[in-house]
Write an enzyme that holds these catalytic residues in place. Structure first.
Site, PDB file in Angstrom:
ATOM      1  N   SER A   6       0.937  -1.192  -0.009  1.00 56.23           N
ATOM      2  CA  SER A   6      -0.089  -0.060   0.034  1.00 56.23           C
ATOM      3  C   SER A   6       0.865   1.359   0.064  1.00 56.23           C
ATOM      4  O   SER A   6       2.087   1.276   0.102  1.00 56.23           O
ATOM      5  CB  SER A   6      -0.791   0.040   1.305  1.00 56.23           C
ATOM      6  N   CYS A   7       0.067   2.290  -0.070  1.00 53.76           N
ATOM      7  CA  CYS A   7       0.735   3.650  -0.102  1.00 53.76           C
ATOM      8  C   CYS A   7       1.054   4.400   1.125  1.00 53.76           C
ATOM      9  O   CYS A   7       1.555   5.562   1.321  1.00 53.76           O
ATOM     10  CB  CYS A   7      -0.021   4.612  -1.278  1.00 53.76           C
ATOM     11  N   ASP A   8       0.800   3.688   2.102  1.00 54.31           N
ATOM     12  CA  ASP A   8       0.812   4.205   3.430  1.00 54.31           C
ATOM     13  C   ASP A   8       2.282   3.882   4.076  1.00 54.31           C
ATOM     14  O   ASP A   8       2.577   2.701   4.000  1.00 54.31           O
ATOM     15  CB  ASP A   8      -0.293   3.331   4.391  1.00 54.31           C
ATOM     16  N   SER A   9       2.974   4.919   4.526  1.00 54.89           N
ATOM     17  CA  SER A   9       4.407   4.395   5.257  1.00 54.89           C
ATOM     18  C   SER A   9       4.242   3.785   6.350  1.00 54.89           C
ATOM     19  O   SER A   9       5.346   3.162   6.814  1.00 54.89           O
ATOM     20  CB  SER A   9       5.028   5.783   5.282  1.00 54.89           C
ATOM     21  N   ASN A  52      -6.824   0.562   0.128  1.00 54.43           N
ATOM     22  CA  ASN A  52      -6.154   0.959  -0.937  1.00 54.43           C
ATOM     23  C   ASN A  52      -6.438   0.031  -2.007  1.00 54.43           C
ATOM     24  O   ASN A  52      -5.657   0.136  -2.869  1.00 54.43           O
ATOM     25  CB  ASN A  52      -4.651   1.079  -0.372  1.00 54.43           C
TER      26      ASN A  52
END
Ligand SMILES: *Cc1c(COP(=O)(O)O)cnc(C)c1O
Length: 384
Positions: A335-338, A374
């Site tokens: 996903s794009c979440d850090s 996401n």
């Protein structure tokens, strides 16, 4: 398809050789697109056979939240043990596969009205509690039901502690048992949870000592108990060997024999130990990058779609499709979440993008926690 995995001695200490062999055979013939979770039927059967075998007068209730896949539940149901549930959703699945009311208990100390009404009309009659409010709810929804109080016990040495949100000390527990009786419930016993993935065998000793104190005090107040529900907590190997179920159970059985009346009914609620080491995620490497001086590896299973427990400190072992040298990696999800970072500084042979990575001991608290955040789908569960 000719995958070449690098399997070492550690891997065969974490997962059974037969489980690994089955997974590799599945991969030979399969066209299924990763990510997915393979569950070894034979391993689940073996684990169900182990838990409680050495504890006299015991009944086992599988904690459904560890892995509520319907085929997993069907398999466990066929083995004749019971189930521990907390919600309408869990009851719906059990009802769909025809599990009888006498084989279901609910040990979540705080239950919703809707669930209590549904459980009660299904005929479930064993519940935990740890507050006055819960006693009143139980009295209203399920008068006369059997209830056990959740006692606070140490969770040190457990990788996933469960003691902060629930449970009360002996003094409070004693009063609650007395009150439950006054309000028309049937207080039958005591429950505790030593913490999930409990690697410290002494937690059970301390818990049973405390339970014994409470048991005697309740008796003095006119509440005679008969059920000791020791919860779950049995550990599985993730990155190292752990104390085995037989050792824990032999110890628990001896302590119960020494401290409690001979006819004490023991309930056991294993979750992780039944399904955890039967599971292997098949994931694919979707990217690699060098950032500052860290090497990053991105795979298609991450925190949000299966590896949530990583953020609580659970670490996994990996079998990589690669014959190259080992390197230190930061392992991240898709996903794009850090926040979606699974582990740091782990030594793995370097794969190419597109290669597979097998994640061992991933059958418990993985898919059951997963979301479609996401737009990444929840991995399918396949029994092998
Ligand atoms: C989650 C849970 C279990 C199962 O615990 P494991 O550590 O997975 O064995 C058992 N009992 C209760 C009440 C639980 O909430």
């Amino acid at each position: 398809m000719g995958h070449r995995f690098r399997i070492n001695k550690l891997h065969s200490e974490i997962a059974s050789e037969s489980t690994i062999r089955k997974v590799l055979r599945y991969l030979e013939d399969s066209e299924t697109e990763p990510p997915y979770l393979l569950m070894d039927r034979a391993k689940i059967i073996e684990k169900v056979g182990l838990v409680g075998k050495r504890i006299k007068n015991s009944r086992v209730f599988y904690a459904v939240k560890a892995n509520p896949d319907i085929e997993v539940l069907r398999l466990i149901d066929s083995l004749g043990i019971g189930f521990e549930i907390a919600s309408e959703g869990e009851l719906n699945i059990l009802s769909a596969i025809g599990v009888g009311k006498e084989r279901i208990i609910s040990s979540n100390p705080v239950k919703s009205f809707r669930f209590l009404e549904m459980a009660s009309s299904y005929g479930i009659s064993n519940f935990s509690f740890d507050s006055i409010e819960e006693i009143e709810k139980l009295r209203d929804c399920s008068p006369g039901s059997n209830v056990y109080v959740r006692l606070l016990v140490p969770n040190e040495g457990s990788d996933w502690p469960l003691s902060k949100k629930f449970a009360v000390e002996v003094d409070v527990a004693e009063d609650l048992l007395v009150m439950a009786k006054k309000k028309g419930l049937n207080p039958v016993g005591i429950t505790f949870h030593v913490g999930s993935q409990c690697r410290n065998i002494y937690n059970w000793n301390t818990a049973l000592d405390k339970a014994k104190t409470l048991w005697d005090r309740a008796e003095k107040r006119g509440v005679n108990l008969s059920v000791l529900n020791i919860g779950g907590g049995y550990p599985i190997p993730y990155t190292q060997d752990v104390v085995d179920i037989e050792t824990i159970d032999r110890n628990v059985n001896r302590l119960i024999y020494e401290k409690f009346p001979g006819n004490t009914q023991v309930f056991i609620e294993p979750g992780r130990a039944v399904v955890g080491d039967a599971g292997v995620f098949v994931s694919r490497v979707i990217g690699k990058a060098k950032r500052a001086d860290e090497d990053w590896l991105y795979i298609d299973v991450g925190i949000f779609n299966g590896l949530m427990e990583s953020i609580g400190g659970i670490k996994y072992s990996y079998i990589v499709e690669s014959s190259r040298q080992e390197k230190k990696w930061t392992l991240a999800g898709p996903s794009c979440d850090s926040f979606d970072v699974i582990d740091k500084d782990i030594l793995l042979p370097e794969p190419d993008v597109g290669n597979l990575i097998l994640i061992l001991s991933s059958g418990a608290y993985t898919v059951s926690y997963a979301s479609e955040f996401n737009g990444f789908s929840i991995p399918e569960t396949i029994l092998i």
